[in-house]
Design an enzyme around this catalytic site. Structure first.
Site: not given
Ligand code: GTP
Ligand code: MN
Ligand code: MN
Length: 583
Positions: A70, A198, A207, A227, A251, A276, A365
């Site tokens: 983004r 993208y 979004k 979100h 995150c 999401d 992705r």
């Molecule tokens: P968007 O789809 O962009 O909105 O992000 P999201 O919040 O869905 O992120 P996602 O679950 O794909 O998290 C991606 C990153 O977070 C990766 O690098 C994972 O390894 C890390 N991650 C997720 N859960 C944990 C956790 O419980 N502990 C740690 N240390 N890392 C985590």
């Molecule tokens: Mn996600």
């Molecule tokens: Mn997102």
């Protein structure tokens, strides 16, 4: 073909006059249409086929290397009044914005097909769902929209019945970053995006519509567009509590939404409703009822493995589109964190060389239908949605912020959400690892002034409301060795259990100025191998550190000027006062 709705036909004509496509195709959302688009993209090289023996119907798309995330600096909210967009958005006057972007759209579809993509965000028969039409010249966008939304005939029928829809105009243009804009006209329920193919910039249902435009509508109509992931936590007794959680991009939302409880939780089950976006509305019973407006997952690939997110991996061996991942020598998709296989070709199609950086782009992705997720909840299709017991906020904080705490009440919870800070990730262009405020994980997505958004959240606290409890979590605390202290992933179940127990009542907590923390004995930690010192660190509240944090939060709230709700300022003063008194 055309629609029964004149307003839609007129808009398609108008866009065609401006963009001058060679052909117009109205998408019906059928399997045959999807296969034809795939064939077309295999011919043009937009897609390549992955190994059909191991990954049937899976394709790889490599985006332009300058178009991988983004672009917040090129994303505008074009409300009539600049103050309505707020300091949290880039603003441009609507007339100027239309002029600027229409000049780029002029003739941009010459030689291309204009696709008309009718879609519904949410179960097609849900009163909470909303529809839109995206016009795009990208077959990749059409294919992704078919997976991510309820796209095609049924959506068009609903649009014709309702007579109104969000208009999204998209063209990949010539991918020149200097001619890239993502513009939102909330008063016109219109989105215009050019110069990027993208995900978040181009799949306008996600979004742009379901967050930026929907948040604006939600404020006017008394609901929330957030979100957030949505999950259901089912106990061995068969009781299910639904939880919504807001974490910034990359995150951990997708991971938490698909959690598999560890061995210490026999008979427990986590159901996925969404990973999401969450639309929530107060129901007649005063509770917040939530739907996931999406029908698929557009998830971060790197780090997804059988050990971190087995449910995600289980749905990625068929019928999926991969964007900017690497490939093994036998054309299987590969990314960092996948223990099986090794990369032969990187995300740009070069022979893999570690000197060029990671094999898969850090923001690569997968796009896959939610129906393929083993933990997909039958309630995800419920037109009424699910009742939310708890809202969780969280971000990446390597220090200070404890594993979990609970807000005292709704207004304290709104402050906790507004105050959220997180270290930046690769999901947006720019520096990674810098702490920034990201209220409710909505900094890039709130379609209006954050101060008004905070007021809107506070306004839900009505006499008959039965609002969810609000919590804050942090999986990303680091120890002196620079490693994450909390094992995370499946073990986040231990925190979810405490949260649900707090919602049910009957479990105590430790009162601190920043909120309520778990008593050690109330967290099930068996089998974690967590030392006493590590547990201390995870549950520590450093009053001096928090006093500094609250000073920063105060400055942040001030930055929204007079529109900042007084109630939030008072709540900030209350917590700051308690912190000062405790030093
Ligand atoms: P968007 O789809 O962009 O909105 O992000 P999201 O919040 O869905 O992120 P996602 O679950 O794909 O998290 C991606 C990153 O977070 C990766 O690098 C994972 O390894 C890390 N991650 C997720 N859960 C944990 C956790 O419980 N502990 C740690 N240390 N890392 C985590
Ligand atoms: Mn996600
Ligand atoms: Mn997102």
């Amino acid at each position: 073909m055309a629609s029964k709705l004149d307003a839609l036909n007129r808009w398609v004509d108008e866009v065609a006059r401006l963009t001058q496509p060679d052909r117009i195709h109205w998408c019906d959302g059928s399997e045959a249409e999807y296969q034809a688009l795939v064939e077309l993209m295999l011919d043009t090289g937009d897609l390549s086929e992955l190994n059909p023996a191991t990954h049937p119907n899976c394709y790889l798309h490599r985006s332009n290397p300058s178009d991988v995330a983004r672009v917040e600096h090129l994303t505008f909210v074009c409300s009539r009044n600049a103050d309505d967009a707020g300091p949290n958005n880039h603003w441009m006057a609507p007339e100027e914005a239309h002029q600027k972007i229409d000049a780029l759209f002029a003739g941009c579809m010459k030689g291309r097909t204009l696709y008309v993509i009718p879609y519904c965000m949410g179960p097609i028969d849900s009163p909470l769902a909303r529809c839109g039409v995206e016009i795009s010249d990208s077959p990749y966008v059409v294919a992704n929209m078919r997976i991510m939304t309820r796209m095609g005939e049924a959506a068009l029928a609903r649009i014709e019945r309702e007579g109104s829809f969000v208009r999204g105009l998209h063209s990949t243009g010539d991918l020149d970053p200097a001619k890239r804009f993502i513009m939102h006209f909330p008063e016109e329920l219109t989105i215009k995006s050019i110069g990027s193919g993208y995900g978040g910039n181009a799949l306008l249902g996600k979004k742009c519509h379901a967050l930026r435009i929907a948040s604006w509508q939600a404020r006017q109509e008394g609901w929330l567009a957030e979100h957030m992931l949505i999950l259901g936590l089912e106990s061995p007794q068969g009781e299910t509590h639904y939880v919504a959680a807001a974490f910034p991009s990359a995150c951990g939302k997708t991971n938490l939404a698909m959690l598999i409880p560890p061995a210490a939780y026999p008979g427990w089950k986590v159901w996925t409703i969404g990973d999401d976006i969450c639309w929530m509305q107060p129901g007649p019973d005063g509770r917040l009822w939530a739907i996931n407006p999406e029908a698929g997952f557009f998830g971060v690939a790197p780090g997804t493995s059988r050990s971190t997110n087995p449910n995600a991996l289980a749905m990625l061996d068929r019928d999926a589109i991969f964007t900017n991942v690497a490939e093994t020598a036998d054309q299987q998709p590969w990314w960092e964190g996948l223990p099986e296989g090794k990369p032969a070709t990187d995300w740009q199609g070069r022979d893999y060389d570690p000197a060029n950086g990671p094999a898969a782009h850090p923001n690569s992705r997968f796009t896959v239908s939610a129906k393929q997720c083993p933990s997909w909840s039958p309630r995800a299709e419920d037109p009424q949605g699910v009742p939310i017991s708890a809202i969780i906020f969280g971000g990446r904080r390597e220090s200070l912020v404890p594993l979990v705490f609970e807000a005292r009440d709704w207004k304290h919870g709104v402050l906790v959400g507004a105050a959220m800070g997180s270290e930046t990730t690769a999901a947006a262009t720019g520096a990674v690892g810098v702490l920034r405020r990201d209220s409710m994980a909505m900094k890039p997505f709130c379609g209006y002034n954050f101060a008004d958004y905070f007021s809107h959240w506070l306004s839900l606290d009505k006499a008959n409301a039965k609002l969810p409890r609000i919590f804050h979590v942090n999986w990303f605390r680091k120890g002196a060795n620079g490693k994450f202290v909390w094992p995370g992933f499946g073990d986040n179940m231990r925190v979810l259990e405490w949260i649900v127990n707090r919602c049910k009542g009957g479990v105590g907590a430790v009162e601190t100025p920043i909120g309520l923390l778990p008593r050690k004995e109330d967290l099930k930690l068996a089998g974690l191998g967590l030392g006493e010192a590590e547990l201390e660190l995870l549950l520590e509240v450093d009053h001096a550190g928090w006093a500094r944090e609250y000073a920063g939060i105060g400055e942040y709230l001030e930055s929204f000027g007079a529109r900042t709700p007084a109630l939030l300022q008072q709540e900030h003063a209350r917590v700051s006062g308690e912190l000062a008194a405790s030093l």
